[in-house]
Design an enzyme around this catalytic site. Structure first.
Site, short mmCIF file in Angstrom:
data_model
loop_
_atom_site.label_atom_id
_atom_site.label_comp_id
_atom_site.label_asym_id
_atom_site.label_seq_id
_atom_site.Cartn_x
_atom_site.Cartn_y
_atom_site.Cartn_z
N THR A 104 -17.49 -25.07 8.65
CA THR A 104 -16.80 -25.19 7.36
C THR A 104 -15.58 -24.29 7.42
O THR A 104 -15.34 -23.58 8.41
CB THR A 104 -17.69 -24.71 6.20
OG1 THR A 104 -18.02 -23.31 6.42
CG2 THR A 104 -18.99 -25.51 6.10
N ASN A 141 -25.30 -22.50 -4.76
CA ASN A 141 -24.50 -22.52 -3.55
C ASN A 141 -23.18 -21.76 -3.70
O ASN A 141 -22.62 -21.28 -2.72
CB ASN A 141 -24.20 -23.97 -3.15
CG ASN A 141 -23.20 -24.07 -2.02
OD1 ASN A 141 -23.50 -23.70 -0.88
ND2 ASN A 141 -22.00 -24.54 -2.33
N TYR A 149 -20.41 -8.51 1.95
CA TYR A 149 -21.06 -9.81 2.08
C TYR A 149 -22.51 -9.65 2.55
O TYR A 149 -23.41 -10.34 2.06
CB TYR A 149 -20.27 -10.68 3.06
CG TYR A 149 -20.72 -12.12 3.11
CD1 TYR A 149 -20.35 -13.02 2.11
CD2 TYR A 149 -21.49 -12.59 4.17
CE1 TYR A 149 -20.75 -14.34 2.15
CE2 TYR A 149 -21.90 -13.91 4.22
CZ TYR A 149 -21.53 -14.79 3.21
OH TYR A 149 -21.94 -16.11 3.26
N ASP A 206 -17.44 -21.63 -13.85
CA ASP A 206 -17.26 -20.36 -13.16
C ASP A 206 -18.54 -19.56 -13.37
O ASP A 206 -18.86 -19.18 -14.50
CB ASP A 206 -16.05 -19.63 -13.74
CG ASP A 206 -15.73 -18.32 -13.04
OD1 ASP A 206 -16.65 -17.72 -12.44
OD2 ASP A 206 -14.57 -17.87 -13.11
N LYS A 229 -25.77 -10.90 0.33
CA LYS A 229 -26.72 -11.91 0.79
C LYS A 229 -28.13 -11.34 0.95
O LYS A 229 -29.12 -12.05 0.78
CB LYS A 229 -26.22 -12.54 2.09
CG LYS A 229 -24.98 -13.40 1.88
CD LYS A 229 -25.20 -14.51 0.86
CE LYS A 229 -24.00 -15.42 0.69
NZ LYS A 229 -24.25 -16.52 -0.28
N ASP A 257 -18.24 -26.42 -10.03
CA ASP A 257 -17.47 -25.47 -9.23
C ASP A 257 -16.53 -24.74 -10.18
O ASP A 257 -16.40 -25.12 -11.36
CB ASP A 257 -16.70 -26.15 -8.10
CG ASP A 257 -16.56 -25.25 -6.86
OD1 ASP A 257 -16.33 -24.04 -7.04
OD2 ASP A 257 -16.67 -25.76 -5.73
#
Length: 287
Positions: free
Chosen positions: A217, A116, A182, A89, A186, A47
């Protein structure tokens, strides 16, 4: 470690996976890591693990230290597999190279890549989104996956049966107002998945994507806030409205997504180029 938690059948035993964006406690990434671990894979957990105010979205925290990554790796090891945590990163190709080098140095191979990591940055009405936000959304959500795939490819090819699973979105299959950059990002991940499945299939690499719908989430909670704003209702009413649109009658969980990823990584040996919706049967936008 409780041996009773380790399943007798471990279809990914001997495989090595690298999962990006896996440091947040309530995130899809951590659930993916744990599902792959239960199936027997050794894991490299990555991450961003540093503060990046430029891609921070209010209400959606980032993994800005090693704490979350270390917690994910510790939980994974409780399933009897190897797991290491590496800060990465995905906008920095050198950090991607270092993470994959760590996988090879530790385990000697790389079989599974799960892209992810991403950001919800760029939601909003089209005409209100500034060029800086468009660029950042593209850099993280699209180019990050592009770079990671490019660096991983030689190692996945060497494994003989390498696989990539990209985390897209139902907004990569449809278009709804208010999601701006976004949606474009995607859709690009869907295109990347189909391109690489066609180009890298002859190298023995399968490439698929998951398109999650409403998942419980931090990002899912933020999405409900956006819906409330767009419809001029409160969040409770937005949540109730969303549930009426889901035939299965509930929000998805990170585990719902993770189990689909694990299936694609393992027994789905003749599945490639597929965008698999995990959305409870929702029909949305142009989908």
């Amino acid at each position: 470690m409780n041996d009773a938690t380790i399943p007798a059948e471990r279809p990914l035993s001997g495989k090595v996976a690298l999962v990006t964006g896996a440091g947040r406690p309530q995130g899809i990434g951590r659930a993916i890591v744990l599902s792959l671990a239960r199936a027997g894979a050794d894991i490299v957990v990555t991450d961003v693990a540093r503060k990046r105010a430029d891609i921070l979205v209010e209400g959606i925290g980032l993994c800005d230290s090693m704490t979350g990554l270390d917690e994910t790796a510790t939980l994974a090891r409780s399933h009897g597999i190897g797991a290491i945590a590496v800060a990465c990163d995905i906008t920095d190709e050198k950090q991607i190279e270092a993470a994959i080098a760590a996988a090879i140095a530790t385990y000697g191979r790389l079989d599974i890549l799960v892209n992810n990591a991403g950001t919800g940055l760029g939601a909003g009405a089209f005409e209100t989104i500034e060029d800086t936000v468009w660029r950042l959304s593209w850099e993280v959500n699209v180019l990050g996956a592009v770079k990671t795939c490019r660096v991983a490819q030689p190692h996945l090819a060497l494994s003989g049966r390498g696989t990539i699973i990209n985390i897209a979105s139902t907004l990569g299959l449809a278009a709804q107002p208010g999601y701006g950059a976004y949606v474009l990002a995607k859709h690009a991940i869907v295109g990347l998945t189909r391109l690489l499945a066609a180009e890298w299939g002859p190298k023995g690499i399968r490439v698929n994507a998951i398109a999650p719908g409403f998942i419980h989430t931090d990002m899912g909670a933020h999405e409900l806030e956006l819906i409330a704003q767009l419809r001029n209702i409160d969040v409770a009413a937005a949540s109730a409205a969303v549930l009426t649109e889901i035939p299965l009658g509930r929000l998805g969980t990170p585990d719902d997504v993770a189990e689909a990823v694990t299936w694609l990584a393992g027994s789905a040996s003749y599945v490639s180029g597929v965008i698999l919706p995990v959305h409870g049967g929702v029909v949305s936008g142009l989908n």
